[in-house]
Design an enzyme around this catalytic site. Structure first.
Site, mmCIF file in Angstrom:
data_model
loop_
_atom_site.group_PDB
_atom_site.id
_atom_site.type_symbol
_atom_site.label_atom_id
_atom_site.label_comp_id
_atom_site.label_asym_id
_atom_site.label_seq_id
_atom_site.Cartn_x
_atom_site.Cartn_y
_atom_site.Cartn_z
ATOM 1 N N ASP A 25 0.885 -1.168 0.000
ATOM 2 C CA ASP A 25 0.000 0.000 0.000
ATOM 3 C C ASP A 25 0.916 1.210 0.000
ATOM 4 O OD1 ASP A 25 -1.691 2.092 0.526
ATOM 5 O OD2 ASP A 25 -2.466 1.310 2.425
ATOM 6 N N LYS A 87 3.151 11.153 -3.484
ATOM 7 C CA LYS A 87 2.127 10.514 -4.323
ATOM 8 C C LYS A 87 1.315 11.548 -5.108
ATOM 9 C CE LYS A 87 -1.493 7.029 -3.663
ATOM 10 N NZ LYS A 87 -2.074 6.173 -2.611
ATOM 11 N N GLU A 184 -7.125 0.700 -4.707
ATOM 12 C CA GLU A 184 -7.149 0.624 -3.242
ATOM 13 C C GLU A 184 -8.494 0.130 -2.689
ATOM 14 O OE1 GLU A 184 -5.830 4.548 -2.298
ATOM 15 O OE2 GLU A 184 -3.793 4.121 -2.966
ATOM 16 N N ASP A 206 -13.028 5.589 2.845
ATOM 17 C CA ASP A 206 -11.606 5.651 3.167
ATOM 18 C C ASP A 206 -11.245 7.043 3.678
ATOM 19 O OD1 ASP A 206 -8.840 5.753 3.218
ATOM 20 O OD2 ASP A 206 -8.556 4.876 1.232
#
Lengths: 623, 107
Positions: A25, A87, A184, A206
């Site tokens: 992850d 990211k 994800e 999330d």
């Protein structure tokens, strides 16, 4: 000597044949690596027993590189060389990155992807991510006692091809063999074993440290389709800490704190928040540099009240995602909770009451994505029974692929969520008489206009035999292989001339952030329709104007001066309207020109018939 | 004699079975293969066979087939950590030599 793990009945591998695979992850704030051991997916911890690796890379002046916990402190002391949340820059140009001005980095806007100037030279986000992945790879190899055979890496569902490719490149740079990239939310669903469940629609909620993502997934025949995604890039657990921090300041009536006191109070606020997950109340106690003390107790109830608006704020994207998917809360079969912030009891209550069911929370929400990726990796390297082969998830196209057509409109050829590999073909034709070449512009996105989508490639097909407009048949084939590599070819069917292009997504050509694009595609459907109508009328106007001009040039002699002047006037009016933005007015102009040229067209027809008949006997003409 | 688990191995096996959600015990066995002739087998057990021998060690059922027992008699299964790596290790008094990796052995 090698240490053994317990296998499933009948699944003992030959010596040296057990394949080591991990799931990673690669998060904005934290990253994790997991594997399947003794038939159970587990996250692998470092020497200090910590699973979570802060996604922070510190380039030091002495040439060494710190990653993770050891780089955390450098954020304050050496911000320019300490890259956090890299990211956000993956596969992105400078203009795609939000809030560049508030970041401490020295950016270089190189073609494609943005780069960062550090004390160790210019680094691309791919290299920075590779440092994080390398640390995780080494940790995994030390934990598993051997070199890895492959890894599954997770990416947000809204990542486009360029961002996915950048992630793959980072993995390759880190010495990892990428078995597959996995969305994800899909990984979280896999961790809960939903892929083995009956078909249905699931929501993945999330709430991370700084971002909120909501995905609606549909499971059918082993494929998880992403029906819709929504979220808030500036909402996360940190906002809850901050609210508590502000409350502590106000309640204790402290004047603005020094930055060091302020940081310590923030840490206390976070600790109190975490304690409230288990206890009904938590103390916030801090001795300030001035000697004053902050001594407060926060109850769970008070905290819920303070942060109620933040919880409400997450429900907005939930509603939008459901609306985009054309579903209601009652259609959702299960809700998966991801991200440490979802441990807060009042968030779980709010989600439960919205969906009318208890969300899935029995797995650690920080680890659930990595665990799902590990399970997928284990299956992909073949450590599972053969009868479970259908368990393999299929990859899907994250965003639709299409071609630019006249007027800057997008013709979608491969729809979003199509499973890979896939081949789709569509026929196009020429727009003008005698057209011998055609330019193709391959784009990706959900919007109607090319300018709102990401440009992937351009190529030309030459040598089309001259024909009247619309007579040529050009077959354009899109092919995406299992690795997501796209090739597009165009072939003129009568002559067989062919041209093709292999699309290796080039970074940073986008104008918009894809995350926004997905939701914008639906949100702005109204705008898009108006824009589409306008472009269609403009294209039609261009066609009519050009045809009229040609006719006037060829057969202008059939008109007298007054007639000619009238047509010219209407023609000029249409040209003006064409550049405006009212599609209805353009339509009116086109109709007016059609009426004005009616008589002229009739005369041209008569004249061409006359010339065709001249010199022929009646019986030579077949009707 | 028979086959035993160390306390640490027994604890881990029970945890793994609980997390896995099913299983009556653990199977230790040998099969002929590997670079030194024989290789260990370590598997969860869902169903036992008629000829299986069962040893109880620290509350965990250790299941061995009679053919394997010949090579495993007196073995203790241990759970060890080596740096970040962790896993099971056969302490087998019958082994004459093993290949470097320890995944296969000779008696």
């Amino acid at each position: 000597m090698a240490l053994l793990q317990i296998a499933e009945p009948g699944m003992s591998t030959e010596p040296h044949k057990h394949r080591l695979a991990v799931g990673i992850d690669l998060g904005t704030t934290n990253s994790l690596v997991a594997t399947v051991r003794n038939s159970i997916a587990v996250c692998l911890a470092d020497e200090s027993g910590r699973s979570m690796l802060p996604s922070i890379v510190h380039y030091r002046a002495d040439g060494s590189i710190d990653v993770g916990q050891s780089a955390v402190l450098a954020q304050a002391s050496d911000p320019r060389n300490t890259i956090v949340s890299v990211k956000r820059f993956m596969g992105r140009g400078l203009k795609d990155v939000a809030h560049v001005e508030t970041m401490p980095y020295d950016f270089e806007d190189s073609p494609g992807m943005v780069r960062l100037r550090t004390v160790q030279g210019v680094k691309s986000p791919v290299e920075v991510s590779a440092e994080i992945l390398r640390v995780l790879r080494l940790r995994a190899e030390a934990s598993l006692g051997g070199a890895l055979d492959g890894a599954v890496i997770t990416v947000p569902a809204y990542f486009d091809d360029a961002q996915r490719q950048a992630t793959k490149d980072a993995a390759r740079l880190a010495g990892l063999d990428v078995l597959r990239l996995l969305n994800e939310p899909t990984a979280a669903a896999v961790a809960y074993g939903l892929d083995n469940a009956a078909e249905g629609v699931y929501a993945v909620y999330d709430l991370g440290g700084g971002t909120f993502d909501l995905s609606i997934l549909k499971l059918s025949r082993g494929v998880f389709e992403v029906l819709s995604t929504n979220g808030d890039a500036a909402l996360g657990g940190d906002d809850f800490d901050h609210r508590l921090f502000c409350w502590a300041l106000e309640t204790s009536k402290q004047s603005p704190l020094s930055s060091s006191d302020s940081r310590r109070l923030q840490i206390k606020a976070r600790e109190a928040k975490e304690q409230l997950t288990i206890c009904e109340e938590a103390p916030i106690h801090l001795k300030l540099a001035s000697g004053d003390e902050i001594n407060l107790v926060i109850t769970r109830e008070k905290f819920a009240e303070l942060t109620a608006h933040l919880v409400q704020k997450t429900l907005g994207p939930v509603r939008k995602a459901l609306r985009d998917a054309g579903l209601g809360p009652e259609d959702i079969k299960g809700v998966v909770m991801v991200g440490g912030a979802t441990r807060m009891p009042h968030i779980q209550r709010a989600v439960a009451s919205y969906f009318g069911q208890e969300p899935l929370t029995n797995l650690d929400p920080d680890k659930v994505v990595a665990l799902g990726a590990a399970m997928q990796a284990n299956a992909l390297v073949g450590n599972r029974k053969t009868e479970d082969d259908d368990w393999l998830l299929l990859d899907v196209i994250p965003l639709s692929l299409g071609l630019e057509t006249m007027g800057g409109l997008v013709e979608k050829v491969v729809p979003r969520n199509a499973t890979l590999p896939i081949a789709r073909a569509q026929e196009f034709t020429t727009f003008k008489d005698g057209q011998t070449a055609m330019a193709f512009h391959v784009v990706q996105g959900e919007r109607e206009l090319v300018s709102d989508c990401r440009s992937l490639a351009r190529f030309e097909l030459r040598g089309i035999p001259p024909m009247v407009a619309g007579a040529a048949r050009i077959r354009v084939a899109f092919q995406v292989d299992a690795d997501g590599l796209l090739s597009v070819s165009a072939r003129e069917m009568s002559s067989g001339v062919e041209a093709s292009v292999l699309v290796k997504p080039s970074y940073g050509l986008s104008d918009d952030e894809i995350a926004g694009m997905l939701q914008a595609g639906v949100e702005r459907a109204g705008d898009d329709m108006a824009a589409r109508a306008l472009r269609e009328q403009q294209v039609e106007a261009d066609r009519v104007i050009e045809a009229t001009e040609q006719a006037l040039a060829k057969d202008g002699a059939l008109l007298d001066a007054t007639e000619r002047a009238h047509i010219d006037e209407v023609l000029a009016a249409l040209r003006r309207l064409r550049d405006g933005d009212d599609h209805r007015a353009i339509k009116t102009g086109i109709d007016a020109l059609a009426r004005a040229t009616d008589e002229f067209a009739a005369r041209r027809m008569d004249s061409s018939i006359r010339s065709a008949l001249t010199g022929h006997k009646i019986d030579e003409i077949s009707v | 004699m028979g086959v035993t688990l160390s306390e640490s191995a027994a604890k881990h096996v029970s945890t793994f079975i609980a997390k896995r959600g099913k299983g009556v015990g653990i199977r230790l066995g040998v099969k002929t293969s590997g670079c030194s002739g024989m290789a260990y087998k370590l598997e969860f057990v869902d169903e036992m066979h008629d000829e299986d021998l069962i040893f109880d060690s620290h509350g965990v059922k250790v299941i061995v087939d009679p053919k394997s027992l010949v090579y495993l008699e007196g073995t203790e299964l241990d759970f060890v950590r080596e740096g970040l790596n962790e896993g099971f290790k056969f302490n087998n008094p019958n082994v004459k030599d093993a290949c470097g990796c320890g995944e296969s052995f000779n008696v």
